[in-house]
Design an enzyme around this catalytic site. Structure first.
Site, PDB file in Angstrom:
ATOM      1  N   LYS A 557       0.882  -1.169   0.000  1.00 10.19           N
ATOM      2  CA  LYS A 557       0.000   0.000   0.000  1.00 10.19           C
ATOM      3  C   LYS A 557       0.912   1.208   0.000  1.00 10.19           C
ATOM      4  CE  LYS A 557      -1.873  -1.604   3.863  1.00 10.19           C
ATOM      5  NZ  LYS A 557      -3.306  -1.405   3.743  1.00 10.19           N
ATOM      6  N   LYS A 669      -9.030  -7.281  -1.562  1.00  8.42           N
ATOM      7  CA  LYS A 669      -8.413  -8.109  -2.615  1.00  8.42           C
ATOM      8  C   LYS A 669      -7.777  -9.345  -1.993  1.00  8.42           C
ATOM      9  CE  LYS A 669      -7.195  -3.717  -4.727  1.00  8.42           C
ATOM     10  NZ  LYS A 669      -6.085  -2.740  -4.806  1.00  8.42           N
TER      11      LYS A 669
HETATM   12  C1  LIG Z   1      -5.780  -1.721  -4.030  1.00  9.45           C
HETATM   13  C2  LIG Z   1      -4.613  -0.857  -4.282  1.00  9.45           C
HETATM   14  C3  LIG Z   1      -4.299   0.182  -3.395  1.00  9.45           C
HETATM   15  C4  LIG Z   1      -5.071   0.432  -2.123  1.00  9.45           C
HETATM   16  O1  LIG Z   1      -4.481  -0.323  -1.085  1.00  9.45           O
HETATM   17  P1  LIG Z   1      -4.845  -0.057   0.460  1.00  9.45           P
HETATM   18  O2  LIG Z   1      -4.192  -1.211   1.155  1.00  9.45           O
HETATM   19  O3  LIG Z   1      -6.325  -0.079   0.569  1.00  9.45           O
HETATM   20  O4  LIG Z   1      -4.237   1.254   0.818  1.00  9.45           O
HETATM   21  C5  LIG Z   1      -3.201   0.961  -3.673  1.00  9.45           C
HETATM   22  N1  LIG Z   1      -2.446   0.755  -4.768  1.00  9.45           N
HETATM   23  C6  LIG Z   1      -2.702  -0.241  -5.637  1.00  9.45           C
HETATM   24  C7  LIG Z   1      -1.817  -0.431  -6.815  1.00  9.45           C
HETATM   25  C8  LIG Z   1      -3.801  -1.073  -5.428  1.00  9.45           C
HETATM   26  O5  LIG Z   1      -4.068  -2.050  -6.318  1.00  9.45           O
END
Ligand SMILES: *Cc1c(COP(=O)(O)O)cnc(C)c1O
Length: 822
Positions: A557, A669
């Site tokens: 993240k 996810k």
């Molecule tokens: C899903 C996603 C995020 C968001 O991630 P969080 O853990 O909710 O902050 C950020 N960057 C990418 C590339 C993602 O696929």
């Protein structure tokens, strides 16, 4: 391969079978010699051939919107983090078999060809990816929703690591062209900046305002198709590129400054040149406000032009037929801009224009962090957008006088809720402007919405309780399960049928199989295969070998203090300390992966990246640790990387300080792909734990209320002294174990952890985190138990489909219905 529904509907559109089309594009569109096809050209040809299959349903969908003339939605967002498009289109149009056959002519595999596509990285993180998942779900649900954004020449920067430090490089994603876009020069719009306002009398003697002396530029639209899942629907994402008006400055031109006059072109193009790389913080740069206004003005003009072409100057039904969803406050200028267009250009009176505007805007808030709330200085506004500032003042006056009537004598209240924050440097509060100008205000997870109502927006909630609502985020199970995890997709399809791809609720059927030993064996095999794929990917990108039999523990993240990558590192250092002391009884081998980009100006976040890299290189090079522990920093985290990472993950780290993460979508996810979560009671983690069952979630740490409480009297040093294991972790870092040649470089971080003012309370949660990680360790030793928990996480992930989220937006905010089936 048999022709599909889609290819049948395109037969009349002069297209041959895909193998022929692929050859034709290689030879004639791209001019390539068939004997020696480069991987990049094979991708280009495949993309064009697949895009040709999209054209007819795309045109048909547009026509149906026009015919139906029903209510429509525009999703306005400064970010769309799309990632790659080829495999998504192939799967959604059911072209998998025929594209493989086509590529087979050249001995190419689809998997290697799709790797050639550059990610469309037009976003920072969660907020931009949410917009992309939402468009996918709108197309799946056949909803009349179009995205509007900016066609940045440079997307999210490329990150690489040098000596442990993050180094940024520009991301010129359009260098090899973009097969997915179509320029629509005929829909170009003119956007104003600077200048001043004046009053004048029109032909009927009415006094009006106009914006004159402005510098104008052009907004040129590029449309990207958003194919629905096997439903003949293709929605549109319209991205604007900035260009100079072709009106030359004649004075300069005649004075012999031809090159200077031509160079003005460059200035205009700056506006869509680069995505600002700040996630959850604002930088207040003038160019950023220009981008925001540019998007909003071009998009609203686009919608109004189409309206006028159908309805003339009758705006009576406009609010009934149109809705704009503002993705955070970034497009908040839509409120005053729609007022300006209606009042100044279309000559509506204020009250009618306000009734229309405030009945078609809806605002989504994405953060509670004060540093992320947008406030633009009145001085900047008045120079750049003089007419908008006047309109904001007028909105504010009318709003405050209405509230003054409702709450007589409460001057403090008026001061708190004013759209203009007074002071030496007055500012426009974009969140307040968005609330006042919208009929709906939503948060993105249950806890987040409650915190908005009780805290940040409490005054507005008291005034308009009915405006506030929750829409817990979701992710598309097409990209994030079906397409990125074909092994699991096939197992699911064998076990519960294929319905879940279009409607994830049905995935709950899986729970019945959690106790079936044969099924669990297949489940384990799929995960094992995905771990091997991830281990190869990690090796290719970092040179570090992950043992696929170890526990794969992942935190990916954006790098931010509130997300607490530091807490993760402290735990890894604790494990390393136990290994050095020989206290390894019952310790499960673990491979820890951390990835994410730090905003280039966020020095602390960049130092965290450096710490992760340094700790990783000490541990990975220590033979004593090797069998039990690895730590890598995965460079250049992005959508296409997550497509390999989440299927191979077993433990998902969602460890933010409670009350700080609005929702999170990475957590969803991972859950869909059968990872177990270790997490705090923050954002959507709370709902994940509710759905999965508390026995299938590793909970630790303070909750949001306890965080507020502890901040009043926090003593991290006392905690460190009283806990021998934590004390040793701090000693190791402070003693220079991970920075032998760079003394003192991590002092800023360790001093921050020890500071009673530390906002993120990392030390406060460390003991509880270490203990929860021990539970993870013990659960992992029981393979059958772990697998069962993993299956139950996937089985209960139905709620976290963005189809569910978008269904709620459509029913409760937008009030739109799916297009009638043909
Ligand atoms: C899903 C996603 C995020 C968001 O991630 P969080 O853990 O909710 O902050 C950020 N960057 C990418 C590339 C993602 O696929």
């Amino acid at each position: 391969m048999p022709d599909t529904k889609q290819s049948k509907s395109t037969n009349h559109a002069l297209l041959g079978p895909l193998p022929t089309e692929l050859r034709r594009h290689l030879l004639h569109t791209l001019g390539q010699n068939e004997k020696d096809i480069s991987p990049n050209y094979s991708y280009q040809a495949a993309a064009i051939a697949v895009r040709d299959r999209i054209s007819q349903p795309w045109l048909d969908t547009r026509e149906k919107f026009a015919e139906t003339d029903g209510r429509r939605v525009r999703y306005l967002s400064l970010e769309f983090l799309l990632g790659r498009s080829l495999n998504n289109a192939v799967q959604n149009l059911e072209l998998d078999g025929s594209i493989r056959e086509a590529l087979n002519q050249y001995s190419l595999e689809l998997e290697e060809v799709v790797e050639q596509e550059h990610d469309a990285g037009l976003g920072n993180g969660g907020l931009g990816r949410l917009a992309a998942c939402f468009l996918d779900s709108c197309a799946n649900l056949r909803l009349p929703v179009a995205g509007y954004g900016i066609r940045y020449e440079f997307g999210m920067f490329h990150q690489h690591i040098e000596n442990g430090h993050q180094v940024e490089a520009p991301d010129h994603w359009l260098r090899n062209g973009n097969a997915w876009e179509i320029e629509r020069a005929e829909d170009t719009k003119k956007v104003k900046l600077y200048g001043h306002t004046e009053r004048y009398r029109d032909e009927d003697g009415v006094t009006r305002s106009r914006w004159v002396g402005s510098h104008d530029l052009l907004a040129v639209p590029y449309d990207m198709p958003i194919p629905g899942y096997r439903n003949n629907t293709v929605n549109t994402l319209r991205l604007w590129k900035a260009a100079a008006t072709d009106v030359f400055d004649l004075k300069e031109f005649n004075a012999g400054s031809y090159p200077e006059a031509v160079a003005a072109q460059n200035n205009a193009e700056q506006i869509s040149m680069v995505l600002y790389p700040n996630d959850a913080s604002e930088n207040g740069k003038e160019l950023r406000l220009k981008q925001q206004y540019f998007l909003v003005s071009a998009s609203l003009q686009d919608v109004l032009q189409e309206w006028v072409s159908k309805h003339g100057s009758d705006f009576t039904d406009f609010a009934e037929k149109n809705c704009f969803q503002l993705n955070d406050t970034h497009p908040a200028c839509a409120v005053p801009e729609l007022m300006r267009l209606l009042v100044d250009e279309h000559h509506l009176d204020w009250d009618d224009a306000w009734s229309i505007t405030s009945n078609c805007m809806a605002y989504t808030n994405h953060t509670l962090l004060p540093e992320a709330l947008e406030r633009w200085s009145v001085a900047l506004f008045s120079s750049l957008l003089p007419r908008l500032l006047e309109i904001i003042y007028e909105i504010n006056e009318r709003f405050l006088s209405q509230v003054a009537k409702q709450y007589p004598g409460d001057n403090d209240l008026l001061k708190r809720i004013s759209l203009i924050e007074e002071g030496d440097q007055p500012h426009v509060q974009m969140a307040y402007l968005s609330i006042v100008g919208s009929f709906s205000v939503n948060g993105v997870a249950a806890l987040h919405t409650e915190l908005l109502k009780d805290g940040l927006f409490a005054d507005f909630y008291r005034i308009w309780p009915d405006k506030f609502n929750n829409k817990t985020n979701g992710v598309t199970q097409r990209r994030w399960l079906s397409h990125c995890n074909p092994g699991l997709r096939d197992l699911l399809n064998d076990t519960i049928g294929t319905e879940w791809e279009a409607n994830l609720e049905g995935i709950s059927e899986l729970a019945k199989h959690a106790d079936d030993a044969a099924f669990r064996k297949r489940w384990l095999a799929v995960k094992q295969h995905n771990k091997e794929r991830l281990a190869d990917y990690v090796f290719k990108n970092t040179g570090v070998k992950f043992d696929p039999s170890a526990l794969f523990d992942v935190q990916v993240k954006r790098i931010h203090e509130y997300k607490r990558q530091l807490l993760n590192v402290l735990h890894v250092v604790h494990l390393y300390d136990r290994i050095l002391r020989g206290e390894t009884k019952g310790m499960v081998p673990r491979c820890v992966l951390i990835g994410g980009k730090a905003a280039p100006g966020y020095h602390l976040a960049k130092l965290i990246v450096k710490l992760i890299n340094n700790v990783g290189s000490v541990i990975n090079n220590d033979p004593k640790a090797n069998e039990l522990l690895k730590l890598v920093f995965f460079p250049n985290y992005r959508v296409s990387a997550m497509e390999v990472i989440c299927p191979g993950t077993e433990l998902s780290e969602q460890i933010s300080t409670a009350g700080k993460e609005a929702s999170g979508t990475g957590n969803m996810k991972f859950m869909m792909n059968g990872a177990l979560t270790i997490g705090t009671l923050d954002g959507a983690n709370i709902e994940i734990r509710e759905k999965a069952g508390e026995e299938n979630f590793f909970l630790f740490g303070l909750d949001a209320a306890e965080v507020v409480e502890l901040k009043m009297d926090y003593d991290p040093n006392a905690i460190i002294s009283a806990d021998a294991e934590i004390h040793r972790v701090m000693e190791m870092i402070e003693g220079g174990t991970f920075n032998k040649d760079e003394p003192g470089i991590f002092n800023v971080l360790t001093n921050g952890l020890r500071n009673p003012q530390d906002q993120w309370l990392t030390i406060a949660d460390l003991r509880s985190y270490i203990d929860a990680q021990r539970e993870v360790n013990d659960a992992y030793q029981d393979v059958e138990k772990w697998n069962r928990m993993s299956i139950l996480n996937t089985a209960t992930s139905g709620w976290f489909s963005s189809d569910r989220t978008i269904g709620q937006y459509a029913d409760e905010i937008w009030k739109v219905k799916p297009l009638p089936k043909s």
